[in-house]
Motif scaffolding. Structure first.
Motif, PDB file in Angstrom:
ATOM      1  N   VAL A  65       0.843  -1.201   0.000  1.00  0.00           N
ATOM      2  CA  VAL A  65       0.000   0.000   0.000  1.00  0.00           C
ATOM      3  C   VAL A  65       0.880   1.254   0.000  1.00  0.00           C
ATOM      4  O   VAL A  65       0.637   2.199  -0.757  1.00  0.00           O
ATOM      5  N   MET A  66       1.908   1.258   0.837  1.00  0.00           N
ATOM      6  CA  MET A  66       2.817   2.409   0.904  1.00  0.00           C
ATOM      7  C   MET A  66       3.459   2.667  -0.452  1.00  0.00           C
ATOM      8  O   MET A  66       3.505   3.815  -0.922  1.00  0.00           O
ATOM      9  N   GLU A  67       3.943   1.611  -1.096  1.00  0.00           N
ATOM     10  CA  GLU A  67       4.593   1.771  -2.401  1.00  0.00           C
ATOM     11  C   GLU A  67       3.629   2.302  -3.448  1.00  0.00           C
ATOM     12  O   GLU A  67       3.990   3.184  -4.239  1.00  0.00           O
ATOM     13  N   GLU A  68       2.405   1.804  -3.455  1.00  0.00           N
ATOM     14  CA  GLU A  68       1.401   2.299  -4.410  1.00  0.00           C
ATOM     15  C   GLU A  68       1.133   3.784  -4.188  1.00  0.00           C
ATOM     16  O   GLU A  68       1.037   4.554  -5.142  1.00  0.00           O
ATOM     17  N   GLN A  69       1.012   4.182  -2.936  1.00  0.00           N
ATOM     18  CA  GLN A  69       0.761   5.593  -2.628  1.00  0.00           C
ATOM     19  C   GLN A  69       1.961   6.458  -2.987  1.00  0.00           C
ATOM     20  O   GLN A  69       1.801   7.559  -3.520  1.00  0.00           O
ATOM     21  N   ARG A  70       3.155   5.964  -2.712  1.00  0.00           N
ATOM     22  CA  ARG A  70       4.365   6.726  -3.061  1.00  0.00           C
ATOM     23  C   ARG A  70       4.475   6.891  -4.568  1.00  0.00           C
ATOM     24  O   ARG A  70       4.803   7.980  -5.054  1.00  0.00           O
ATOM     25  N   LYS A  73       2.304   9.467  -5.964  1.00  0.00           N
ATOM     26  CA  LYS A  73       2.764  10.835  -5.694  1.00  0.00           C
ATOM     27  C   LYS A  73       4.086  11.152  -6.390  1.00  0.00           C
ATOM     28  O   LYS A  73       4.695  12.174  -6.141  1.00  0.00           O
ATOM     29  N   GLY A  74       4.531  10.218  -7.249  1.00  0.00           N
ATOM     30  CA  GLY A  74       5.759  10.442  -7.997  1.00  0.00           C
ATOM     31  C   GLY A  74       7.022  10.207  -7.196  1.00  0.00           C
ATOM     32  O   GLY A  74       8.106  10.635  -7.592  1.00  0.00           O
ATOM     33  N   LYS A  75       6.930   9.516  -6.073  1.00  0.00           N
ATOM     34  CA  LYS A  75       8.093   9.242  -5.235  1.00  0.00           C
ATOM     35  C   LYS A  75       8.647   7.863  -5.576  1.00  0.00           C
ATOM     36  O   LYS A  75       7.980   7.043  -6.173  1.00  0.00           O
ATOM     37  N   GLN A  76       9.889   7.645  -5.161  1.00  0.00           N
ATOM     38  CA  GLN A  76      10.488   6.325  -5.330  1.00  0.00           C
ATOM     39  C   GLN A  76       9.902   5.362  -4.303  1.00  0.00           C
ATOM     40  O   GLN A  76       9.406   5.771  -3.269  1.00  0.00           O
ATOM     41  N   ARG A  77       9.988   4.072  -4.638  1.00  0.00           N
ATOM     42  CA  ARG A  77       9.535   3.052  -3.698  1.00  0.00           C
ATOM     43  C   ARG A  77      10.365   3.168  -2.470  1.00  0.00           C
ATOM     44  O   ARG A  77      10.179   3.083  -1.413  1.00  0.00           O
TER      45      ARG A  77
END
Length: 77
Positions: A65-70, A73-77
């Protein structure tokens, strides 16, 4: 990692991506990477293998879930 609150029954923490990944990797290694008999697992880890596997699944799902949200938002995993 940030400790939010500590009580007699619960420790509440905030984990960043690297902290969560380190915990997931450690749990994965002990649950799946090395072979320990059930009694030895309990002795070394302080919890039964089933409980550790539940913890692993829970943190794995949370990291997903964290990775999907990141990524959203255009952030790295």
């Amino acid at each position: 990692m940030e400790i939010i609150r500590t009580t007699a029954d619960v420790i509440t923490v905030n984990l960043g991506p690297k902290d969560a990944l380190a915990i997931k990797n450690a749990l994965n290694e002990v649950c799946n990477g090395i072979h320990l008999d059930d009694w030895d697992f309990r002795l070394r880890m302080g919890v039964d293998r089933d409980q550790a596997q539940v913890m692993l699944r829970t943190i794995y799902d949370s990291i997903t879930v964290m990775e999907e949200q990141r990524l959203g938002k255009g952030k790295q995993r």
